[in-house]
Design a protein around this motif. Structure first.
Motif, PDB file in Angstrom:
ATOM      1  N   SER B   7       0.853  -1.193   0.000  1.00  0.00           N
ATOM      2  CA  SER B   7       0.000   0.000   0.000  1.00  0.00           C
ATOM      3  C   SER B   7       0.884   1.236   0.000  1.00  0.00           C
ATOM      4  N   PRO B   8       1.417   1.589  -1.147  1.00  0.00           N
ATOM      5  CA  PRO B   8       2.314   2.743  -1.213  1.00  0.00           C
ATOM      6  C   PRO B   8       1.530   4.040  -1.022  1.00  0.00           C
ATOM      7  N   ARG B   9       2.196   5.042  -0.457  1.00  0.00           N
ATOM      8  CA  ARG B   9       1.543   6.343  -0.294  1.00  0.00           C
ATOM      9  C   ARG B   9       1.785   7.134  -1.580  1.00  0.00           C
ATOM     10  N   LEU B  10       0.711   7.382  -2.309  1.00  0.00           N
ATOM     11  CA  LEU B  10       0.838   8.159  -3.537  1.00  0.00           C
ATOM     12  C   LEU B  10       0.081   9.462  -3.420  1.00  0.00           C
ATOM     13  N   TYR B  11       0.072   9.985  -2.202  1.00  0.00           N
ATOM     14  CA  TYR B  11      -0.544  11.283  -2.024  1.00  0.00           C
ATOM     15  C   TYR B  11       0.362  12.092  -1.111  1.00  0.00           C
ATOM     16  N   VAL B  12       0.214  13.401  -1.183  1.00  0.00           N
ATOM     17  CA  VAL B  12       0.975  14.288  -0.326  1.00  0.00           C
ATOM     18  C   VAL B  12       0.053  14.711   0.816  1.00  0.00           C
ATOM     19  N   ARG B  13       0.613  14.793   1.999  1.00  0.00           N
ATOM     20  CA  ARG B  13      -0.232  15.159   3.151  1.00  0.00           C
ATOM     21  C   ARG B  13      -0.464  16.657   3.181  1.00  0.00           C
ATOM     22  N   ALA B  14      -1.638  17.041   3.581  1.00  0.00           N
ATOM     23  CA  ALA B  14      -1.964  18.458   3.705  1.00  0.00           C
ATOM     24  C   ALA B  14      -2.887  18.646   4.888  1.00  0.00           C
ATOM     25  N   VAL B  15      -2.942  19.879   5.380  1.00  0.00           N
ATOM     26  CA  VAL B  15      -3.794  20.184   6.518  1.00  0.00           C
ATOM     27  C   VAL B  15      -4.763  21.286   6.129  1.00  0.00           C
ATOM     28  N   VAL B  16      -5.980  21.187   6.605  1.00  0.00           N
ATOM     29  CA  VAL B  16      -6.975  22.216   6.323  1.00  0.00           C
ATOM     30  C   VAL B  16      -6.779  23.358   7.315  1.00  0.00           C
ATOM     31  N   LEU B  17      -6.548  24.540   6.782  1.00  0.00           N
ATOM     32  CA  LEU B  17      -6.339  25.686   7.655  1.00  0.00           C
ATOM     33  C   LEU B  17      -7.647  26.376   8.001  1.00  0.00           C
ATOM     34  N   GLY B  18      -8.643  26.178   7.134  1.00  0.00           N
ATOM     35  CA  GLY B  18      -9.918  26.837   7.371  1.00  0.00           C
ATOM     36  C   GLY B  18     -10.527  27.237   6.049  1.00  0.00           C
ATOM     37  N   HIS B  19     -11.442  28.166   6.104  1.00  0.00           N
ATOM     38  CA  HIS B  19     -12.090  28.640   4.883  1.00  0.00           C
ATOM     39  C   HIS B  19     -11.459  29.949   4.446  1.00  0.00           C
ATOM     40  N   LYS B  20     -11.672  30.261   3.200  1.00  0.00           N
ATOM     41  CA  LYS B  20     -11.242  31.569   2.688  1.00  0.00           C
ATOM     42  C   LYS B  20     -12.087  32.618   3.399  1.00  0.00           C
ATOM     43  N   ARG B  21     -11.430  33.617   3.920  1.00  0.00           N
ATOM     44  CA  ARG B  21     -12.183  34.589   4.710  1.00  0.00           C
ATOM     45  C   ARG B  21     -11.447  35.892   4.876  1.00  0.00           C
ATOM     46  N   GLY B  22     -12.210  36.900   5.238  1.00  0.00           N
ATOM     47  CA  GLY B  22     -11.628  38.138   5.730  1.00  0.00           C
ATOM     48  C   GLY B  22     -11.826  38.086   7.229  1.00  0.00           C
ATOM     49  N   SER B  24     -14.313  39.200   9.136  1.00  0.00           N
ATOM     50  CA  SER B  24     -15.658  38.813   9.574  1.00  0.00           C
ATOM     51  C   SER B  24     -16.460  38.013   8.569  1.00  0.00           C
ATOM     52  N   ASN B  25     -16.053  38.031   7.326  1.00  0.00           N
ATOM     53  CA  ASN B  25     -16.818  37.307   6.307  1.00  0.00           C
ATOM     54  C   ASN B  25     -16.101  36.037   5.891  1.00  0.00           C
ATOM     55  N   VAL B  26     -16.820  34.933   6.003  1.00  0.00           N
ATOM     56  CA  VAL B  26     -16.236  33.637   5.657  1.00  0.00           C
ATOM     57  C   VAL B  26     -16.859  33.131   4.363  1.00  0.00           C
ATOM     58  N   HIS B  27     -16.004  32.699   3.429  1.00  0.00           N
ATOM     59  CA  HIS B  27     -16.493  32.131   2.169  1.00  0.00           C
ATOM     60  C   HIS B  27     -16.273  30.632   2.218  1.00  0.00           C
ATOM     61  N   GLU B  28     -17.340  29.931   2.556  1.00  0.00           N
ATOM     62  CA  GLU B  28     -17.198  28.493   2.800  1.00  0.00           C
ATOM     63  C   GLU B  28     -16.949  27.679   1.543  1.00  0.00           C
ATOM     64  N   HIS B  29     -17.150  28.263   0.356  1.00  0.00           N
ATOM     65  CA  HIS B  29     -16.972  27.466  -0.850  1.00  0.00           C
ATOM     66  C   HIS B  29     -15.509  27.182  -1.145  1.00  0.00           C
ATOM     67  N   THR B  30     -14.608  27.949  -0.517  1.00  0.00           N
ATOM     68  CA  THR B  30     -13.176  27.743  -0.774  1.00  0.00           C
ATOM     69  C   THR B  30     -12.467  27.464   0.537  1.00  0.00           C
ATOM     70  N   SER B  31     -11.684  26.395   0.567  1.00  0.00           N
ATOM     71  CA  SER B  31     -10.899  26.068   1.752  1.00  0.00           C
ATOM     72  C   SER B  31      -9.448  26.418   1.512  1.00  0.00           C
TER      73      SER B  31
END
Lengths: 178, 110
Positions: B7-22, B24-31
């Protein structure tokens, strides 16, 4: 609002003019890094991580590859170009004849939809074990023999093809030279 | 054959930092994602278009598994230090913040 232009004729049997822009199916452009004999790394599917030898591009755009089977148990199969990394390693495949393989060779047998009787309806579908036909095995051997000879002549190439690619800690694919 | 071979790892690990936002305004469509070992905008350009999956566990079995997935794609770099924007087929839930996402190596361009 734009004015609607009156049609040129009100004839009842007006013939529809065929659209000039007929869609033509063309195979996807083959990357310059992929030439016959290139070792490719398959990125997804049951053979993920395996290093296989590229043979030719089929009419559908898919790539025809082989393990060779004896080396890494990858048979003659089709693979999408986007799910593959081309390495700089090349194997001499000029000896193998791959002209006869095309998409229809890989088209699965059409399963006949049998009408189930009352009793059978409640039975779970019996999974028939897929048996590889002798013709396929012969084709595989015919293609692989020449390639195996080329692989054997190069030191460590057989070990390279039988090893699977994997990412480990600290690896940076965006910096890797494949 | 060792487990690594199978079972080789063929993906790179990443972490979710949150949503695109200013602020006070959060844009949930983009992470926003931080991909491991990617620290510059130049490096992150390699990952553009690559497919992503966020895997999570649920209590009930679905399709024979307790694991569920949400698929997405890396869309563009975010800033100068390797952070990346991603869009998922369905927006990522807030519980995904700080959790692992797999960045696959396909669609490949090498």
């Amino acid at each position: 609002m734009a004015e609607a232009t009156a049609p040129k004729s009100y004839s009842l049997d007006a013939v529809k003019k065929p659209l000039k822009r007929a869609r033509v199916n063309r195979p996807s452009k083959l990357r310059t890094s992929i030439t016959p004999g290139t070792v490719l790394i398959i990125l997804a599917g049951r053979d993920k991580g395996k290093r296989v030898v590229f043979l030719k591009q089929l009419e559908s755009g898919l790539l025809l590859v082989t393990g060779p089977f004896k080396v890494n148990r990858v048979p003659l199969r089709r693979v999408n170009q986007r799910y593959v990394i081309a390495t700089s390693t090349k194997v001499d495949v000029s000896g193998s004849d791959v002209a006869k393989f095309d998409d229809s060779y890989f088209a699965g047998e059409q399963k006949k939809k049998e009408k189930k009787s009352e009793g059978e309806f409640f039975e779970t579908e019996k999974k028939e074990k897929k048996v590889v036909s002798q013709a396929r095995k012969d084709d595989q051997a015919a293609v692989d023999d020449k390639i195996l000879a080329a692989v054997a002549s190069e030191p460590l190439l057989k070990e390279y093809l039988s090893a699977r690619f994997s990412l480990t800690s600290g690896d940076k694919p965006h910096r890797m030279q494949f | 054959m060792t487990k690594k071979e199978n079972s080789p790892r063929l993906y790179v690990r990443a972490v979710v930092l949150g949503h695109k936002r200013g602020k006070s305004n959060v844009h949930e469509h983009t992470s926003l994602l931080q991909i491991e070992n990617v620290q510059s905008k130049e490096d992150s350009k390699w990952y553009m278009g690559k497919r992503l999956v966020y895997i999570y566990k649920a209590k009930t079995l679905k399709n024979g598994s307790l694991y569920r997935s949400m698929w997405g794609r890396v869309t563009r770099p975010h800033g100068n230090t390797g952070v990346v924007r991603a869009k998922f087929k369905k927006n990522l839930p807030c519980t995904a913040t700080g959790r692992r996402v797999r960045v696959f190596l396909y669609p490949s361009n090498i």
